[in-house]
Design a protein around this motif. Structure first.
Motif, short mmCIF file in Angstrom:
data_model
loop_
_atom_site.label_atom_id
_atom_site.label_comp_id
_atom_site.label_asym_id
_atom_site.label_seq_id
_atom_site.Cartn_x
_atom_site.Cartn_y
_atom_site.Cartn_z
N THR A 249 17.18 13.18 -10.19
CA THR A 249 16.73 12.34 -9.48
C THR A 249 15.95 11.53 -9.98
O THR A 249 15.75 10.33 -9.68
CB THR A 249 15.98 13.43 -8.40
OG1 THR A 249 17.14 14.28 -8.07
CG2 THR A 249 14.98 12.60 -7.74
N GLY A 250 14.59 12.05 -11.42
CA GLY A 250 13.93 11.32 -11.88
C GLY A 250 14.65 10.14 -12.08
O GLY A 250 13.92 8.76 -12.20
N TRP A 251 15.34 10.32 -13.00
CA TRP A 251 15.33 9.42 -13.89
C TRP A 251 16.56 7.98 -12.62
O TRP A 251 16.64 7.04 -12.93
CB TRP A 251 16.31 9.72 -14.90
CG TRP A 251 15.97 10.05 -16.41
CD1 TRP A 251 15.58 11.13 -16.37
CD2 TRP A 251 15.39 9.29 -16.92
NE1 TRP A 251 14.67 11.37 -17.04
CE2 TRP A 251 14.22 9.76 -17.26
CE3 TRP A 251 14.95 7.75 -17.61
CZ2 TRP A 251 13.62 9.48 -18.93
CZ3 TRP A 251 14.55 7.21 -18.51
CH2 TRP A 251 13.09 8.23 -19.10
N LEU A 309 7.25 15.58 -5.21
CA LEU A 309 7.18 14.88 -3.70
C LEU A 309 6.68 13.60 -4.16
O LEU A 309 6.44 12.80 -3.67
CB LEU A 309 6.05 15.49 -3.51
CG LEU A 309 6.58 17.29 -3.63
CD1 LEU A 309 4.97 18.60 -3.15
CD2 LEU A 309 6.80 17.48 -1.89
N SER A 310 5.62 12.95 -4.88
CA SER A 310 5.15 12.04 -6.17
C SER A 310 6.32 11.51 -6.06
O SER A 310 5.71 9.66 -5.71
CB SER A 310 4.23 12.24 -7.50
OG SER A 310 4.09 11.41 -7.55
N LEU A 311 7.46 11.41 -7.02
CA LEU A 311 8.69 10.75 -6.74
C LEU A 311 9.04 9.94 -5.37
O LEU A 311 9.31 8.87 -5.19
CB LEU A 311 10.11 10.81 -7.14
CG LEU A 311 9.67 11.08 -8.76
CD1 LEU A 311 11.23 11.49 -9.39
CD2 LEU A 311 10.12 9.98 -9.83
N ALA A 312 8.86 11.12 -3.80
CA ALA A 312 9.33 10.62 -3.18
C ALA A 312 8.54 9.65 -2.22
O ALA A 312 8.61 8.30 -1.61
CB ALA A 312 9.49 11.97 -2.02
N GLY A 313 7.04 9.94 -2.97
CA GLY A 313 6.01 9.21 -2.13
C GLY A 313 6.08 7.70 -2.93
O GLY A 313 5.67 6.76 -2.29
N GLY A 314 6.57 7.37 -3.85
CA GLY A 314 7.01 6.26 -4.68
C GLY A 314 7.79 5.39 -4.35
O GLY A 314 7.60 4.13 -3.93
N GLN A 341 8.15 10.72 -12.09
CA GLN A 341 9.00 11.01 -13.21
C GLN A 341 7.94 11.64 -15.13
O GLN A 341 8.60 12.48 -14.92
CB GLN A 341 9.00 10.06 -14.04
CG GLN A 341 9.99 9.49 -14.96
CD GLN A 341 11.09 10.28 -15.34
OE1 GLN A 341 11.97 10.76 -14.45
NE2 GLN A 341 12.01 10.25 -16.53
N GLY A 342 6.95 11.44 -14.78
CA GLY A 342 6.46 12.11 -16.20
C GLY A 342 6.02 13.72 -15.59
O GLY A 342 6.78 14.37 -17.20
N LEU A 343 6.23 14.24 -14.64
CA LEU A 343 6.03 15.64 -14.23
C LEU A 343 6.81 16.36 -14.60
O LEU A 343 7.84 17.26 -14.89
CB LEU A 343 4.82 15.76 -12.55
CG LEU A 343 3.08 15.31 -13.40
CD1 LEU A 343 2.53 15.18 -12.24
CD2 LEU A 343 2.50 15.38 -14.19
N ALA A 344 8.49 15.38 -13.29
CA ALA A 344 9.73 15.75 -13.15
C ALA A 344 9.64 16.10 -14.27
O ALA A 344 10.88 17.43 -14.42
CB ALA A 344 9.48 15.21 -11.64
N PHE A 345 9.91 15.05 -14.91
CA PHE A 345 10.87 15.73 -16.01
C PHE A 345 10.52 15.96 -17.64
O PHE A 345 11.10 17.22 -17.92
CB PHE A 345 10.98 14.23 -16.65
CG PHE A 345 11.98 13.58 -18.40
CD1 PHE A 345 13.49 13.85 -17.83
CD2 PHE A 345 11.79 14.45 -19.66
CE1 PHE A 345 14.44 14.57 -18.64
CE2 PHE A 345 12.30 13.92 -20.54
CZ PHE A 345 13.71 14.20 -20.10
N GLY A 406 16.75 12.51 -0.81
CA GLY A 406 17.00 13.42 -2.27
C GLY A 406 15.66 14.07 -3.36
O GLY A 406 15.87 15.31 -3.60
N SER A 407 14.95 13.24 -3.74
CA SER A 407 13.64 14.15 -3.83
C SER A 407 12.66 15.06 -3.18
O SER A 407 12.65 16.44 -3.58
CB SER A 407 12.44 12.48 -4.08
OG SER A 407 12.95 11.49 -5.19
#
Length: 433
Positions: A249-251, A309-314, A341-345, A406-407
């Motif tokens: 998801t992040g990538w 959650l941050s990815l979803a916000g982005g 991305q930084g946190l999730a990965f 998806g996030s």
């Protein structure tokens, strides 16, 4: 992208004390090798340089599209060709460094990278772009594992966490710097689609010269070379699958920023400044690189949950940008997605390493990376197909909705797993009356 951490004992007088994690990576002690700051620095420089080159084309894709007359789906296919070449190279080269030593793997890997940027520099058609991306993907697939292991082996004090952090920062920071440097070269230097690649080629050759000083026996374990087949761990399977979903998801979000968001910025604002396009593309990974060092003490599951959650916000902000046609909102979306991305990965790779058994660590991590690179390659092609049939703005809006949902879905799975672990722990405690 960030490579997996491992565990290694303190090196002293060329004698290493290894443990099960180190053995799982097939990193063997070489009594003739004395780790040094210079050797460690050469490996880190090579990794940064390699990753910078892979993302140099990001702000230039729109220029290529106009020059060679191809559609958004071709643009994204060119971008995805990198992942299509990287995965087979990763499987083929998985145990090569252990069989032949790091130097004998890394020098050919960097040779592929030099060839890739030179093909970009002198591209005269769309086919040249595909060839260049294939060469770049092959170079990273061949080199990334050996460089990761070499950084662990050559860290002067044997501090594995420091080696892992350097690896992570080199891949995320280098990935973010690539588009910015290409945009800056295009703005201030002559030959906007050539100069940055020639500079990169010279830098890669310098990096190869540094790697040529590595002892030939460094990393050589005496095992036979074989193709690394994907493996899922028998224990901790659910944790591993969640980590793969998080990384995918992040990538996927990052890939869209790197490939099509520069064209998206053009369509929203009409601004053709390539430095601006490079910043918009690279900001996600630059922010990710800044975020990771400040969250090293946070657990793997919370990292993934907050990151998703941050990815979803982005992605939500990216959707707003399409409505407001605001460059400021696009930049804010990149910053928020970069934090995610930084946190999730970081949390995902930590979970993957934790679940990987010592007997099959490399094979399990290879599976994790395959899931990751599918995230880099597959969704972005879907965005390109949609952009060709509708518009770039519509395609990014649809992607933002799907990626955001998806996030949130993967985050919900992590949250439910966390509650189950807490409930299980509470149930095991003795009841006090």
């Amino acid at each position: 992208m960030a490579a997996h951490p491992s565990t290694v004992g303190r090196h002293r007088f060329g004698i290493a004390r290894t443990n099960s994690h180190l053995a799982s990576l097939s990193v063997r002690t070489d009594s003739t090798h004395l780790p040094s700051r210079i050797t460690f620095g050469c490996c880190a420089f090579a990794l940064v340089t390699l990753i910078v080159g892979t993302n140099l084309p990001s702000p230039l894709y729109a220029v290529y599209a106009q020059r060679f007359g191809f559609s958004p789906v071709v643009l994204t296919l060119v971008f995805a060709a990198y992942a299509a070449a990287l995965v087979p190279a990763l499987l083929l080269a998985g145990s090569a460094a252990d069989a032949f030593g790091y130097r004998r793997v890394l020098l050919p890997g960097l040779a592929f990278a030099v060839a890739g940027v030179l093909v970009f520099a002198y591209a005269e058609g769309t086919g040249w772009l595909f060839l260049a991306r294939v060469l770049q993907g092959a170079s990273v697939g061949i080199s990334s594992g050996a460089l990761t292991a070499a950084l662990t082996r050559t860290e002067p004090a044997g501090r594995t966490h420091r080696a892992s952090l350097v690896t992570s920062l080199a891949t995320t920071g280098g990935g973010g710097l690539g588009p910015v440097l290409a945009g800056a070269c295009a703005l201030w230097l002559p030959a906007p689609t050539r100069t940055c690649y020639l500079i990169e080629a010279v830098t890669l050759i310098a990096a190869a010269a540094g790697l040529a000083t590595l002892p030939g026996a460094l990393g050589r374990s005496g095992i036979r070379w074989r193709v690394s087949l994907p493996t899922i761990p028998a224990t901790g399977r659910a944790v591993f699958v969640r980590a793969c979903a998080t990384s995918f998801t992040g990538w996927a979000v990052t890939a869209v920023f790197l490939s099509i968001v520069p064209s998206y910025v053009r369509s929203l604002t009409g601004n053709r400044n390539l430095l601006l396009a490079g910043v918009a593309a690279g900001l996600v990974l630059l922010v990710a690189a800044v975020t990771q060092p400040v969250a090293t003490r946070v657990g793997a599951r919370p990292l993934q949950l907050v990151g998703l959650l941050s990815l979803a916000g982005g992605t939500a902000l990216l959707l707003v940008a399409g409505t407001t046609r605001s460059l400021v909102v696009v930049i804010a979306a990149a910053v928020l997605a970069g934090i995610g991305q930084g946190l999730a990965f970081m949390g995902a790779i930590r979970s993957a390493n934790h679940t990987a058994p010592s007997s099959a660590h490399a094979a399990v991590i290879s599976t994790f990376y395959i899931a990751t690179y599918l995230g880099v390659g597959v969704p972005v092609v879907g965005v390109g197909l949609l952009a060709t049939s509708t518009s770039t703005t519509t395609a990014v809006d649809v992607f933002a909705v799907i990626a955001g949902l998806g996030s949130l879905a993967v985050a919900a799975v992590h949250a439910r797993a966390g509650r189950a672990v807490v409930a299980s722990a509470v149930g095991e405690q003795p009841t006090c009356r």
